[in-house]
Design a protein around this motif. Structure first.
Motif, PDB file in Angstrom:
ATOM      1  N   TRP A   1      23.454 -24.188  76.002  1.00 44.25           N
ATOM      2  CA  TRP A   1      24.724 -23.478  76.040  1.00 44.25           C
ATOM      3  C   TRP A   1      24.452 -22.011  76.335  1.00 44.25           C
ATOM      4  CZ3 TRP A   1      26.882 -20.016  72.129  1.00 44.25           C
ATOM      5  CH2 TRP A   1      28.177 -19.582  72.476  1.00 44.25           C
ATOM      6  N   MET A   2      24.961 -21.500  77.438  1.00 47.86           N
ATOM      7  CA  MET A   2      24.802 -20.099  77.852  1.00 47.86           C
ATOM      8  C   MET A   2      23.326 -19.673  77.923  1.00 47.86           C
ATOM      9  SD  MET A   2      28.005 -18.944  78.164  1.00 47.86           S
ATOM     10  CE  MET A   2      27.837 -17.168  78.101  1.00 47.86           C
ATOM     11  N   GLY A   3      22.460 -20.610  78.225  1.00 48.14           N
ATOM     12  CA  GLY A   3      21.042 -20.277  78.353  1.00 48.14           C
ATOM     13  C   GLY A   3      20.321 -20.145  77.020  1.00 48.14           C
ATOM     14  N   SER A   4      21.030 -20.413  75.928  1.00 48.65           N
ATOM     15  CA  SER A   4      20.409 -20.246  74.612  1.00 48.65           C
ATOM     16  C   SER A   4      19.702 -21.523  74.181  1.00 48.65           C
ATOM     17  CB  SER A   4      21.481 -19.907  73.579  1.00 48.65           C
ATOM     18  OG  SER A   4      22.247 -21.081  73.313  1.00 48.65           O
ATOM     19  N   HIS A   5      19.172 -21.513  72.957  1.00 49.90           N
ATOM     20  CA  HIS A   5      18.546 -22.709  72.421  1.00 49.90           C
ATOM     21  C   HIS A   5      19.540 -23.576  71.662  1.00 49.90           C
ATOM     22  CE1 HIS A   5      15.150 -20.028  73.271  1.00 49.90           C
ATOM     23  NE2 HIS A   5      14.573 -21.149  73.646  1.00 49.90           N
ATOM     24  N   PHE A   6      20.810 -23.206  71.744  1.00 47.89           N
ATOM     25  CA  PHE A   6      21.859 -24.100  71.269  1.00 47.89           C
ATOM     26  C   PHE A   6      22.248 -25.004  72.419  1.00 47.89           C
ATOM     27  CE2 PHE A   6      22.486 -20.418  68.440  1.00 47.89           C
ATOM     28  CZ  PHE A   6      22.527 -21.060  67.211  1.00 47.89           C
ATOM     29  N   THR A   7      22.682 -26.212  72.096  1.00 45.17           N
ATOM     30  CA  THR A   7      23.150 -27.102  73.152  1.00 45.17           C
ATOM     31  C   THR A   7      24.670 -27.160  73.125  1.00 45.17           C
ATOM     32  OG1 THR A   7      23.150 -29.061  71.750  1.00 45.17           O
ATOM     33  CG2 THR A   7      21.091 -28.537  72.877  1.00 45.17           C
ATOM     34  N   ASN A   8      25.243 -27.637  74.214  1.00 50.01           N
ATOM     35  CA  ASN A   8      26.684 -27.847  74.251  1.00 50.01           C
ATOM     36  C   ASN A   8      27.107 -28.787  73.131  1.00 50.01           C
ATOM     37  OD1 ASN A   8      27.586 -26.348  76.651  1.00 50.01           O
ATOM     38  ND2 ASN A   8      26.195 -27.730  77.714  1.00 50.01           N
TER      39      ASN A   8
END
Lengths: 253, 420
Positions: free
Chosen positions: A117-124
């Motif tokens: 998500w937005m290039g972060s280490h969170f996923t959609n």
């Protein structure tokens, strides 16, 4: 040892048992659910900074975030200028992105829910899954006691057989005293650690004690991380479902 | 030696004493030769077509990547690292190699394509519209619309992707791709053409963009590419050419990896070695069958001549001489068959090579490892298979003569003459 001290001790123990029993009675499920709702309340608005560090680049995004219950949230990027206005809407199980450069909204296809998500280490999927955590997992207390001088619970979350989840197992540590989470570890189906979510910066925002900072570290790339920090957080604001619409997703501010 | 020539002559004359039998045996061997060469030729043809389809469509026969690019295909691992490399110079270096026919640069990205209604995940491939046609046939598979023009934000999609997106030629497609700086690259592209390769994995998943457009979208410097696809003169020779290129490029001090299609499509290479082993077995079976036929005729021939052998023995010839003449008969028979076999094989081979048997009516073909095979029996010329089949034929006729020869040496003059 005098009789008196013995009585005092017994009394103390009884008192402790009495006092702690309501918490004991709380099921693991209730605690997790409570922790899960910590940062949201019935509705919320926050100001966050997301700092992402990868092997190849690092960047920092300032964002404004709104939520309503567990079903709705909206995130809008404020800086850097190049990405200002980029927004993500979560409505139920769907995630939409708004791209100001091309002035289009795009629904994230199911195949990319595990994508970044937005290039972060969170996923959609992280945006969506939280609403289901109490429904999809079985909970048990795997540890109860003192860790580094703090009384904690450690929970193990195992997905129910039919649950459509991506993790093989989740472990979560929660401080007993204030019900603050300290870390959550996500494991894949082979039982290998995939990433760790670490909480810190506990402070009162919007009238509640919350962990103002969240750190994600992927297990396979220990030098990479995403830090999410709340600068402002208000609860029970006046928004309704119409706020979390595609029309509002597109609205530039 | 004079003795030896005598035995050859005896062998030759003996063969023609029963002309019909010799001709029948020889034509048996000749047809065996035809069968072996043709079988190998047809399956060679299949292989060449599989390899061509597997490499010419998209892969190229040799590829150059940064040494750490494969197998993860991380977008940051460009040739020459973050700085990249001067494309013109690098491509000229590769093209300067004798065996290299053409080379084309590429970049890849993962992203989302959206038509507004529908959104699909896609593999974005940035190609040089001028160079790519010299390496692969990908752009010739554009069935509707036209190929790409650089710098105009145009995109080509597979027929199945177009269907999934519910879009049409001339429509705007939103392309979103994670950029090299971590941001989300996004832009509008015009769908100018659709391609149909017949390979679902490509038609469903790929989006083709001009190399520089993709680099811009992904915030990549024009000097940064992921891959150079190369076509070489001889596909079967790719591993050697890749090795030569590897040595040559090691002088440029760019940390690159050079792979031939055999490394990139091991299942296809596996298929080729399997088929080659299969050729060998076919040759053995065909000549194994022929061997028994020849041995049978020759055995009868030697039995018929028991009295003759006995007379020759009685006149003082060593048993080995008699054995020799029978083996020589086998050798001469083999040579006659080989000449006859070549005479019937070559015209048929040339004919089938030029007008392959079309089996489209009975089969729709298949695909192996991303390579399609059309049901057309194309026959390939090869130097190896006629030689192997010729050797097989020769060995067959000699081996088939050994047992009768041994029998001939065992003839006891007294018994044979006394008809015992």
């Amino acid at each position: 040892m005098t009789v008196r001290t013995l009585v005092t001790q017994l009394l103390n123990t009884a008192l402790l048992l009495l006092l702690s029993s309501p918490i004991q009675a709380q099921t693991a499920r209730e605690i997790i659910d409570r922790v899960d709702r910590l940062l949201r309340g019935e509705s919320s608005r926050g100001q966050i900074t997301m700092e992402i560090t990868t092997e190849h680049w690092s960047r920092s995004l300032d964002m404004e975030i709104w939520s309503l219950g567990v079903e709705h949230s909206l995130v809008r990027v404020q800086s850097p200028a190049r990405e200002e206005g980029t927004a993500t809407l979560k409505a139920g199980q769907e995630v939409w992105n708004y791209l100001p450069r091309v002035d289009r909204t795009i629904k994230v296809p199911p195949s990319l829910m595990m994508g970044s998500w937005m290039g972060s280490h969170f996923t959609n999927d992280d945006l969506v899954k939280e609403s289901r955590i109490v429904d999809d997992y079985d909970f048990e207390i795997s540890f109860e006691g003192e860790r580094e001088g703090v009384e904690v619970w450690e929970f193990q979350l195992t997905p129910r057989p039919e649950a459509p989840v991506v993790w093989g197992r989740i472990e979560e540590q929660v401080r007993k005293a204030d019900l603050m989470p300290t870390w959550i570890r996500y494991y894949d189906e082979d039982g290998d650690l995939v990433r760790t979510l670490t909480f810190s910066g506990y402070k009162t925002m919007g009238g509640r004690l919350v962990p103002a900072s969240m750190l994600v570290t992927p297990a396979d790339k220990p030098e990479e991380q995403t830090v999410l920090t709340y600068h402002e957080l208000d609860f029970d604001i006046s928004v309704d479902e119409s706020f979390f619409s595609l029309r509002n997703l597109r609205a530039r501010r | 030696m004079a003795h030896d020539r005598l035995w050859w002559r005896v062998a030759w004359r003996n063969l023609w004493r029963n002309r019909l039998r010799t001709l029948i045996t020889a034509s048996g061997l000749a047809f065996g030769y035809l069968g072996a060469v043709l079988m190998v030729g047809v399956s060679d043809g299949m292989l060449v077509e599989l390899i061509e389809n597997g490499t010419r469509l998209m892969l190229g026969e040799v590829q150059v990547h940064s040494e750490d690019y494969l197998p993860e295909r991380n977008m940051h691992r460009t040739i020459g690292g973050y700085e990249g490399t001067d494309l013109e110079i690098f491509l000229n270096q590769i093209n300067s190699q004798e065996d290299v026919t053409a080379a084309a640069p590429r970049a890849y990205g993962g992203g989302l394509l959206s038509s507004g209604e529908e959104t699909q995940a896609a593999l974005l491939m940035g190609i040089d519209p001028d160079r790519e046609p010299h390496v692969t046939t990908l752009l010739s598979r554009v069935v509707h619309g036209r190929p790409l023009v650089t710098g105009a934000n145009e995109i080509l999609l597979g027929s199945e992707m177009v269907e999934q997106l519910g879009t049409a030629l001339g429509d705007e497609i939103v392309v979103v791709a994670p950029s090299s700086d971590g941001s989300m690259g996004n832009d509008l592209f015009t769908l100018v053409g659709t391609f149909d390769t017949g390979i679902p994995a490509i038609d469903q998943n790929y989006g083709l963009l001009a190399l520089s457009d993709l680099q811009f979208l992904m915030a990549m410097d024009p000097a940064r590419i992921h891959e150079v696809a190369i076509t070489v003169g001889n596909a079967q020779d790719s591993p050697r050419i890749a090795e030569t290129l590897r040595e040559f490029l090691s002088d440029t001090e760019l940390p690159v990896q050079v792979s031939s299609w055999t490394d990139l499509r091991p299942e296809l290479a596996e298929m080729v070695s399997l088929m080659n082993a299969f050729h060998f077995i076919v040759v053995i079976i065909i000549f194994g069958m022929a061997a028994f036929g020849v041995a049978n005729t020759m055995l009868i021939g030697t039995f018929e001549r028991r009295r003759e052998f006995a007379v020759v023995r009685a006149l003082g010839t060593a048993p080995i001489g008699i054995g020799q003449t029978v083996v020589y008969e086998g050798i001469v028979l083999g040579m006659i068959s080989l000449v006859a076999g070549s005479l019937i094989t070559w015209p048929i081979l040339v004919w089938l090579h030029n007008s392959p048997i079309d089996l489209t009516q009975v089969s729709s073909g298949f695909s192996v490892g991303g390579a399609q095979w059309r049901p057309v029996l194309r026959v390939e010329y090869s130097i190896e298979s006629p030689i192997v089949a010729g050797l097989g034929l020769f060995l067959t006729s000699i081996l088939a003569a050994v047992y009768p020869a041994w029998k001939a040496t065992r003839v006891l003059p007294a018994d044979a003459l006394a008809d015992r």
